[in-house]
Enzyme design. Structure first.
Site, short mmCIF file in Angstrom:
data_model
loop_
_atom_site.label_atom_id
_atom_site.label_comp_id
_atom_site.label_asym_id
_atom_site.label_seq_id
_atom_site.Cartn_x
_atom_site.Cartn_y
_atom_site.Cartn_z
N HIS A 313 27.42 42.31 30.04
CA HIS A 313 28.32 42.06 28.90
C HIS A 313 29.03 40.73 29.12
O HIS A 313 29.36 40.38 30.25
CB HIS A 313 29.36 43.19 28.79
CG HIS A 313 30.01 43.25 27.45
ND1 HIS A 313 31.08 42.45 27.11
CD2 HIS A 313 29.72 43.99 26.36
CE1 HIS A 313 31.43 42.71 25.86
NE2 HIS A 313 30.62 43.63 25.38
N ASP A 371 25.80 50.37 24.78
CA ASP A 371 24.46 50.70 24.25
C ASP A 371 23.61 51.49 25.20
O ASP A 371 22.52 51.95 24.83
CB ASP A 371 23.74 49.39 23.89
CG ASP A 371 24.45 48.69 22.75
OD1 ASP A 371 24.85 47.52 22.91
OD2 ASP A 371 24.66 49.34 21.71
C1 SDX Z 1 27.00 44.49 22.58
O1 SDX Z 1 30.33 40.91 22.68
C2 SDX Z 1 30.53 42.17 22.48
O2 SDX Z 1 31.62 42.68 22.56
C3 SDX Z 1 29.28 42.93 22.08
C4 SDX Z 1 29.43 44.45 21.99
C5 SDX Z 1 30.29 44.87 20.83
O3 SDX Z 1 30.83 45.99 20.88
O4 SDX Z 1 30.35 44.11 19.82
O5 SDX Z 1 29.98 44.97 23.21
C6 SDX Z 1 28.06 45.11 21.76
O6 SDX Z 1 26.35 43.60 22.13
C7 SDX Z 1 26.81 44.96 24.01
C8 SDX Z 1 25.74 44.13 24.76
C9 SDX Z 1 24.38 44.70 24.35
N1 SDX Z 1 23.29 43.84 24.87
C10 SDX Z 1 22.48 44.26 25.83
O7 SDX Z 1 22.61 45.33 26.44
C11 SDX Z 1 21.31 43.33 26.09
C12 SDX Z 1 21.18 43.09 27.59
N2 SDX Z 1 22.33 42.30 28.07
C13 SDX Z 1 22.17 40.88 28.17
O8 SDX Z 1 21.33 40.31 27.22
C14 SDX Z 1 23.48 40.15 28.48
O9 SDX Z 1 24.11 40.87 29.45
C15 SDX Z 1 24.47 39.89 27.35
C16 SDX Z 1 23.83 39.20 26.21
C17 SDX Z 1 25.08 41.16 26.89
C18 SDX Z 1 25.57 39.00 27.92
O10 SDX Z 1 24.99 37.81 28.27
P1 SDX Z 1 25.84 36.58 28.83
O11 SDX Z 1 27.29 36.91 28.89
O12 SDX Z 1 25.44 35.36 28.10
O13 SDX Z 1 25.42 36.51 30.33
P2 SDX Z 1 24.16 35.77 30.87
O14 SDX Z 1 22.98 36.01 29.97
O15 SDX Z 1 24.56 34.36 31.17
O16 SDX Z 1 23.91 36.58 32.22
C19 SDX Z 1 24.56 36.24 33.42
C20 SDX Z 1 23.52 36.54 34.50
C21 SDX Z 1 22.18 35.83 34.27
O17 SDX Z 1 21.58 35.68 35.52
P3 SDX Z 1 21.72 34.24 36.30
O18 SDX Z 1 21.24 33.18 35.33
O19 SDX Z 1 23.20 34.12 36.61
O20 SDX Z 1 20.85 34.38 37.52
O21 SDX Z 1 23.20 37.96 34.49
C22 SDX Z 1 21.83 38.12 34.12
C23 SDX Z 1 21.38 36.84 33.47
O22 SDX Z 1 19.97 36.67 33.65
N3 SDX Z 1 21.82 39.24 33.18
C24 SDX Z 1 20.91 40.21 33.19
C25 SDX Z 1 21.30 41.08 32.16
N4 SDX Z 1 22.39 40.62 31.56
C26 SDX Z 1 22.69 39.46 32.20
N5 SDX Z 1 19.83 40.44 33.97
C27 SDX Z 1 19.13 41.56 33.69
N6 SDX Z 1 19.45 42.46 32.73
C28 SDX Z 1 20.52 42.25 31.94
N7 SDX Z 1 20.82 43.13 30.97
#
Ligand code: SDX
Length: 431
Positions: A313, A371
């Site tokens: 998140h 989720d």
């Molecule tokens: C919702 O914003 C809100 O409040 C949203 C929400 C709401 O109520 O409105 O809470 C609802 O959207 C919840 C989130 C649902 N999405 C998912 O579950 C999809 C999977 N999650 C990711 O796509 C990700 O965690 C995000 C999009 C939620 C957040 O992404 P960020 O903040 O841009 O973080 P990032 O992509 O920069 O990740 C940081 C690191 C990265 O690795 P490095 O580059 O540092 O090596 O963490 C890794 C990412 O690759 N990472 C994950 C991951 N989420 C982040 N690796 C594997 N699996 C994941 N789910």
């Protein structure tokens, strides 16, 4: 917000004059540096793609402390609202800032339940879609189309229009989501029953048929009402920011909410519940718990492009409090339905356990979000996977409206118009 004693001074190594920027304090949470005059004073923009360090507005609606894993709606902790209130109380709170007293509660519930029907012409919109259309495609269309029916509530700058548009949207979303479902399964639409609760009415419109009386299961009714509460609002997330930006042009509330629905559909946002359940079913199909380790290796391999859906998140760097409540709801619903041994729930709990013990996730502070479990409980209730995000949109509509109304009532609001760092070709002439 109030001016902090602290000030920010921006100095430049190229000898340009330094700039002093005011710092503002909110009631809780991080202070902000007001950069509105920065471009005028320096000729430079700030650069923050994805808005990781940018506050787009001031708001008094929802507060998240990502490090503590805390979520407050108008100051009330989500754990208390989810156990002591119902969704319509939460709608009243988000819209008006206070929980309703007994009279206000009764009047609001009656008002919402009086607007649950949609114009009879709306059903003809659905006929234009293929039966296998994704429900989010249908909903984006239907909600945008509402503006064609309610010309008496499209002036976004008229508080009375905003009030009635809010009630219409909160009341009609369940009817429209159920219509999208019925259209997909080829069953007749069910009219709302105003003697039922908000969640009970939705279950009736989803699973009732004209052939027999539908009995609302109180455990499922309560679970669904809690799912609505947990999804009602969440500060300046992607879809809420979309609604604010869309509404800032002065467009009507129905169009602004339709834009929010379109944004929520994405798998990185509201579409994650559908993607998460599909992911768990894939793991199940490919060997289940025995294969979780292999799957996790894929997730940790950047080149695989595989993410652990329902995890991570932008704000929560601790457990999403909604995920905990959702897991409890899962337990209640599965027990009620005699599905305690649901292999998918067991698999999800195992995936969570493995992830929370794995350095990759621990270092990146990746925890289950709202989720991760919501799909399992919705699937158990009988809601098809493709409709999960539609349910999220149903519940989030009140948050979008409250945030939109707050923006419109803010004397400082302007049309949103970000700038850019241009990296394209300088001026050149056509040969
Ligand atoms: C919702 O914003 C809100 O409040 C949203 C929400 C709401 O109520 O409105 O809470 C609802 O959207 C919840 C989130 C649902 N999405 C998912 O579950 C999809 C999977 N999650 C990711 O796509 C990700 O965690 C995000 C999009 C939620 C957040 O992404 P960020 O903040 O841009 O973080 P990032 O992509 O920069 O990740 C940081 C690191 C990265 O690795 P490095 O580059 O540092 O090596 O963490 C890794 C990412 O690759 N990472 C994950 C991951 N989420 C982040 N690796 C594997 N699996 C994941 N789910």
């Amino acid at each position: 917000m109030k001016l902090a004693d602290n000030k920010a001074t921006l100095s430049f190594s190229n000898g340009s004059p330094s700039i002093e920027l005011p710092v503002y304090q909110g009631s809780i949470g991080p202070d902000v540096i007001d950069i509105r005059k920065l471009y005028g004073q320096s000729g430079m923009f700030t650069y923050d793609p994805g808005f990781l360090s940018t506050a787009s507005c001031q708001s008094a609606i929802t507060y998240i402390d990502g490090d503590k894993g805390e979520l407050l709606y108008r100051g009330y902790p989500i754990e208390q609202l989810a156990t002591k209130c119902d969704y319509l109380d939460t709608c009243y709170l988000l819209l008006k800032g206070e929980l309703p007293n007994a009279t206000e509660r009764d009047d609001f519930h009656k008002l919402v339940l009086k607007h649950t029907m949609v114009h009879e012409q709306m059903q003809f919109f659905l006929r234009g879609f293929r039966r296998d259309a994704h429900p989010m495609a249908v909903l984006t269309g239907l909600i945008g189309a509402l503006s064609a029916f309610y010309h008496d509530s499209t002036d976004i700058n008229n508080p009375q229009h905003r009030e009635i548009a809010a009630i219409r949207l909160i009341s009609k979303l369940p009817t429209l989501v159920a219509m999208a479902y019925k259209y997909g399964v080829g069953q007749p639409f069910m009219y709302p029953r105003n003697e039922l609760s908000y969640a009970g009415n939705f279950l009736h419109m989803m699973f009732g048929t004209p052939c027999e009386d539908y009995k609302v299961n109180p455990v499922l009714e309560k679970a669904l009402d809690r799912i609505f509460i947990l999804h009602a609002d969440h500060e300046q997330n992607a879809s809420t920011s979309t609604v604010r930006l869309c509404g800032s042009s002065g467009t009507n509330p129905f169009a602004a909410i339709a834009a929010g629905v379109a944004c929520l559909w994405g798998p990185a946002h509201g579409g994650a519940n559908e993607a998460c359940l599909n992911m768990l079913e894939d793991i199940q199909r490919n060997g289940g718990i025995a294969k979780v380790g292999e799957f996790m290796e894929q997730v940790k391999d950047k080149n695989s492009g595989v993410k652990l859906m329902g995890f991570g998140h932008r704000v929560y760097k601790n457990y999403d409090p909604r995920a905990k409540l959702m897991q409890e709801t899962c337990n209640e619903v599965l027990a009620e339905l005699g599905l305690e041994k649901d292999p998918l729930f067991a698999l999800a709990k195992q995936v969570e356990k493995i992830a929370l013990e794995d350095d990759y996730f621990v270092q990146r502070k990746l925890y289950p979000n709202v989720d991760f479990y919501s799909g399992i409980v919705q699937r158990a209730i009988g809601i098809p996977v493709s409709l999960f995000t539609g349910i999220f949109a149903l519940a989030r509509t009140v948050g979008w409206i409250a945030q939109l109304n707050e923006m419109l009532a803010d004397p400082e609001y302007k049309i949103g118009r970000p700038r850019q760092l241009f990296t394209g070709s300088p001026r050149r002439d056509v040969p």
